[in-house]
Scaffold this motif. Structure first.
Motif, PDB file in Angstrom:
ATOM      1  N   UNK A 207       0.819  -1.217   0.000  1.00 45.53           N
ATOM      2  CA  UNK A 207       0.000   0.000   0.000  1.00 45.53           C
ATOM      3  C   UNK A 207       0.849   1.261   0.000  1.00 45.53           C
ATOM      4  N   UNK A 208       2.153   1.100  -0.049  1.00 46.51           N
ATOM      5  CA  UNK A 208       3.032   2.273  -0.045  1.00 46.51           C
ATOM      6  C   UNK A 208       4.264   1.975  -0.882  1.00 46.51           C
ATOM      7  N   UNK A 209       4.744   3.006  -1.589  1.00 39.76           N
ATOM      8  CA  UNK A 209       5.982   2.914  -2.360  1.00 39.76           C
ATOM      9  C   UNK A 209       7.143   3.294  -1.444  1.00 39.76           C
ATOM     10  N   UNK A 210       8.177   2.466  -1.417  1.00 37.53           N
ATOM     11  CA  UNK A 210       9.304   2.736  -0.517  1.00 37.53           C
ATOM     12  C   UNK A 210       9.939   4.092  -0.792  1.00 37.53           C
ATOM     13  N   UNK A 211       9.885   4.559  -2.044  1.00 43.83           N
ATOM     14  CA  UNK A 211      10.488   5.847  -2.371  1.00 43.83           C
ATOM     15  C   UNK A 211       9.781   7.007  -1.683  1.00 43.83           C
ATOM     16  N   UNK A 212       8.572   6.795  -1.193  1.00 45.39           N
ATOM     17  CA  UNK A 212       7.849   7.858  -0.490  1.00 45.39           C
ATOM     18  C   UNK A 212       8.281   7.995   0.964  1.00 45.39           C
ATOM     19  N   UNK A 213       9.064   7.049   1.447  1.00 46.95           N
ATOM     20  CA  UNK A 213       9.562   7.137   2.824  1.00 46.95           C
ATOM     21  C   UNK A 213      10.706   8.140   2.853  1.00 46.95           C
ATOM     22  N   UNK A 214      10.644   9.128   3.734  1.00 45.97           N
ATOM     23  CA  UNK A 214      11.696  10.163   3.760  1.00 45.97           C
ATOM     24  C   UNK A 214      13.091   9.565   3.895  1.00 45.97           C
TER      25      UNK A 214
END
Length: 432
Positions: free
Chosen positions: A198-205
């Motif tokens: 449900x989340x793209x790792x690239x969106x993690x700061x």
């Protein structure tokens, strides 16, 4: 490795010997030596609570592996974004808040240490990956523990270590329980979302916490290693940054008093970069020496060194060598000619595999547009001068034979802004 009970100490205080020493594979970093655990009854506290396992106290393949991983935190694009999107807007906002009202004499006053703490605590929090930092109360509480963390890492360099450790241990507890753990949990939840699709790792700061939680290096299986690496980033991104800008204001203000013709250069990034480089040359790393261990028998400058002997790397003393920097090497002079084969800051950022990661942060990717120098440009542009009615406060350092009188830790530095008018900032330019 724990140092022997009786450990000979060799002082390395000239640039050729110093550079060859820190670049030698036979010279090792060691947390217990750095903390003087063999000399001080309480030195083991620094190792066990603050520096043991830190990446900077590793050598060889492990050090190269971990440094390569941490280089991602100081990528050129990341530093440019941090300067433009955080540092510059924050400077204007902080000045507006700190200088809202004049004193009775009509002058605008604040404390530079507090101002720099407020700026760099956000910078450091971003690099570490601390969460929920929009709250002024959380920011203020984090600022309160800066001296404690600084003292815990560098305890052997200060007098009255018992008081330093009490402050340091309380600071670490606050840092871990109220800042590190919540951030770790927040990043763990982000990675759970990545695993769930449900989340793209690239969106993690991109931050140290991302590296820790994702276990980008096997050492982060040990939670304490992650905590200590976070303490290292906290100490360097905040504590050392604050001292560098306060010392630069102190040094440059005195230069302007003696050379008023240079005041017109307060907005000149090239000139201000020279000033920062001079401060770094004279004062960095803001302690009198670094510590290394001889990994085997060797010779330095004609002196025989035995395996496990302790080496004191006296960077500020070496950077004041008149044979390298001229007869006025011990004085601040931004117009100093660059020495042959050395940058203007000498070896203020270290040399070899343990050279400071912060060089590009301070001076910029191009050597003259770093976040710290841009901060100085803002301050001098608004007429910052030391407050003649105020007295700086310092944290007393141990005065051994390696001590240099003007390498001090400022706890308070009162300043006045002579060219300040409320509302003359450009905060809207950056915060929109």
């Amino acid at each position: 490795m724990t140092p022997p009970a009786t450990c000979p100490v060799h002082r390395i205080g000239n640039i050729p010997d110093l550079i060859s020493t820190v670049r030698s594979k036979s010279v090792l970093n060691n947390a217990a030596y750095f903390a003087a655990a063999h000399k001080l009854d309480d030195g083991h506290i620094t190792v066990e609570e603050f520096v043991g396992g830190m990446w900077t106290f590793t050598d060889g393949p492990e050090h190269r592996r971990r440094r390569k991983m941490l280089n991602s935190l100081v990528r050129p694009d990341a530093l440019d974004a941090m300067r433009e999107n955080y540092i510059l807007p924050a400077v204007e906002k902080l000045l507006s808040e700190s200088l809202a009202e004049p004193d009775e004499d009509g002058r605008y006053r604040t404390d530079l240490v507090e101002l720099a703490d407020r700026l760099f605590v956000g910078f450091g929090a971003n690099m570490i990956g601390l969460t929920d930092m929009e709250s002024p109360q959380r920011q203020a509480k984090l600022r309160q523990i800066i001296p404690g963390i600084f003292g815990g890492v560098l305890a052997q360099f200060f007098d009255n270590r018992e008081a330093v450790f009490q402050m340091a241990l309380a600071a670490k507890q606050t840092f871990v329980e109220e800042y590190y753990r919540p951030a770790h949990e927040a990043y763990r939840r982000m990675y759970a979302e990545v695993e769930a699709g449900t989340r793209d790792e690239e969106s993690i700061p991109r931050s140290l916490m991302r590296l820790i939680v994702s276990k980008a290096d096997p050492v982060y299986e040990d939670d304490e290693v992650g905590i200590r690496d976070a303490i290292l980033v906290f100490n360097t991104a905040i504590g050392t940054s604050v001292q560098s800008v306060v010392h630069m204001v102190h040094d440059t203000a005195r230069w302007f008093a003696e050379h008023p013709e240079d005041r017109e250069r307060v907005g000149d990034m090239e000139f201000l970069t020279r000033c920062m480089e001079e401060t770094i040359r004279l004062k960095a790393p803001f302690i009198s020496f670094l510590v290394r261990r001889a990994g085997e028998d060797l010779e330095i400058g004609g002196e025989a060194i035995k395996q496990d002997d302790e080496l004191h790397i006296e960077i500020p003393r070496a950077n004041r060598d008149p044979e390298v920097f001229g007869p006025d090497a011990g004085q601040f002079n931004p117009w100093r000619e660059r020495p042959e084969k050395l940058p203007r800051y000498g070896i203020g950022f270290g040399s070899g595999p343990h050279a400071c990661l912060g060089l590009r942060v301070v001076l910029g990717n191009d050597g003259h547009s770093g976040s710290h120098v841009r901060f100085m440009q803002k301050l001098f542009g608004h007429g910052i001068v030391p407050d003649p009615a105020g007295e700086p406060q310092i944290l007393a350092m141990s005065q051994d034979e390696s001590a240099i009188e003007d390498v001090v830790t400022f706890m308070s530095y009162p300043v006045v802004f002579d060219d300040w008018t409320p509302g003359n900032t450009t905060v809207e330019e950056y915060v929109a």
